[in-house]
Design a protein around this motif. Structure first.
Motif: not given
Length: 298
Positions: A203-216
């Protein structure tokens, strides 16, 4: 249960691996992504008009054959500089401060492949030959042949507390205002080790703040296009609906990935922000919130 944890933050990327048992994290390893300093000066110049990379609508069936380069990291093509042409610009949020640039090879040849999560490195000459180096994550998944790259850049504006000689957003403002379709720029080939494990079935947990979403985004695109059966959680924190980038794209990915669970937090929701539709809860992404959702699934 062992999970893969990937975190993207504005300005800093963190790669973490955590072992979770009974909802308690007992081991976390984090490593900051290193920004690469490049030599030389690159000047953005007009060359010719670019093509159209497509409609911008997400459809996994329209993607060409995918590339698995998980065993070839980091990129081995560092000695070759890429000359890229801006083929298309797309504003990604209501506020208009995040712009995606679709880049193709100036010679129309296929571009080097990359792994979901890698980035491009640029060096710009701005303000009378002042040199600035920047790294921007590739925000769409790799294909074969690789016809286009996409980077998504947030415009950073000075704040009242900034010193008079400080120049935040020097490059991002120049890109938003001056990097137009048909113009060219140079980049080092894709590199970086902040990448999705394309072989694991954890399973995968992806955590992003603002433009930090881009690689995800690149990782999510790849998971959707490969019809992954892995359980995926995305915890996203933004200020409000005006700054919420890629919202429609994420919803389209969710339609292709029924095993994707999105949890969105608005730190400063406005009167037009709709709880339950635009976002799930007010506040910030916290460990307690994440553990609450993840425990409920165990």
């Amino acid at each position: 249960m062992q999970i893969e944890l990937l975190v993207g933050l504005t300005g800093t990327l963190v790669l973490a691996a955590a072992i979770v048992r009974g909802g308690t994290a007992i081991a976390v390893l984090a490593a900051h992504r290193r920004r690469i300093e490049l030599e030389g000066r690159r000047t953005i110049e007009t060359l010719r008009e670019g093509g159209d990379p497509g409609s911008g609508h997400y459809s996994p069936s329209r993607h060409s054959q995918l590339v698995d380069v998980s065993e070839r990291l980091p990129s081995s093509n560092q000695e070759k500089t890429l000359r890229l042409v801006v083929a298309k610009r797309v504003i990604e949020n209501e506020k208009g401060d995040i712009c995606s640039f679709y880049l193709k090879a100036a010679d129309d040849q296929p571009l080097p492949s990359y792994a979901p999560g890698q980035f491009l490195s640029f060096t710009f000459s701005v303000l009378e030959q002042q040199v600035a180096s920047r790294c921007y994550s590739l925000s769409r998944h790799p294909t074969e042949p690789q016809e286009f790259y996409r980077i998504s850049v947030k415009r950073l504006l000075p704040q009242p507390e900034d010193a008079a000689d400080a120049m935040p957003g020097l490059v991002s403002n120049a890109m938003h205002d001056q990097l137009l379709e048909g113009m060219t720029l140079d980049a080092a080939p894709p590199s970086g080790t902040f990448c999705l494990d394309q072989i694991s079935q954890r399973p995968i947990v992806l955590i992003a703040g603002g433009v930090g979403l881009t690689p995800l985004l690149s990782m999510l695109d790849w998971l959707a296009a490969t019809e992954s059966s892995r359980e995926i959680w995305l915890f996203l924190g933004v200020r409000n609906s005006q700054e919420h980038a890629f919202r429609n794209h994420l919803n389209l990915i969710g339609q292709s990935l029924p095993n994707l669970h999105q949890v969105v937090f608005y730190s400063q929701p406005t009167t037009v922000c709709r709880k339950g539709s635009d976002y799930d809860d007010a506040g910030y992404v916290t460990v307690d919130y994440m553990m609450h959702f993840l425990r409920a699934r165990n």
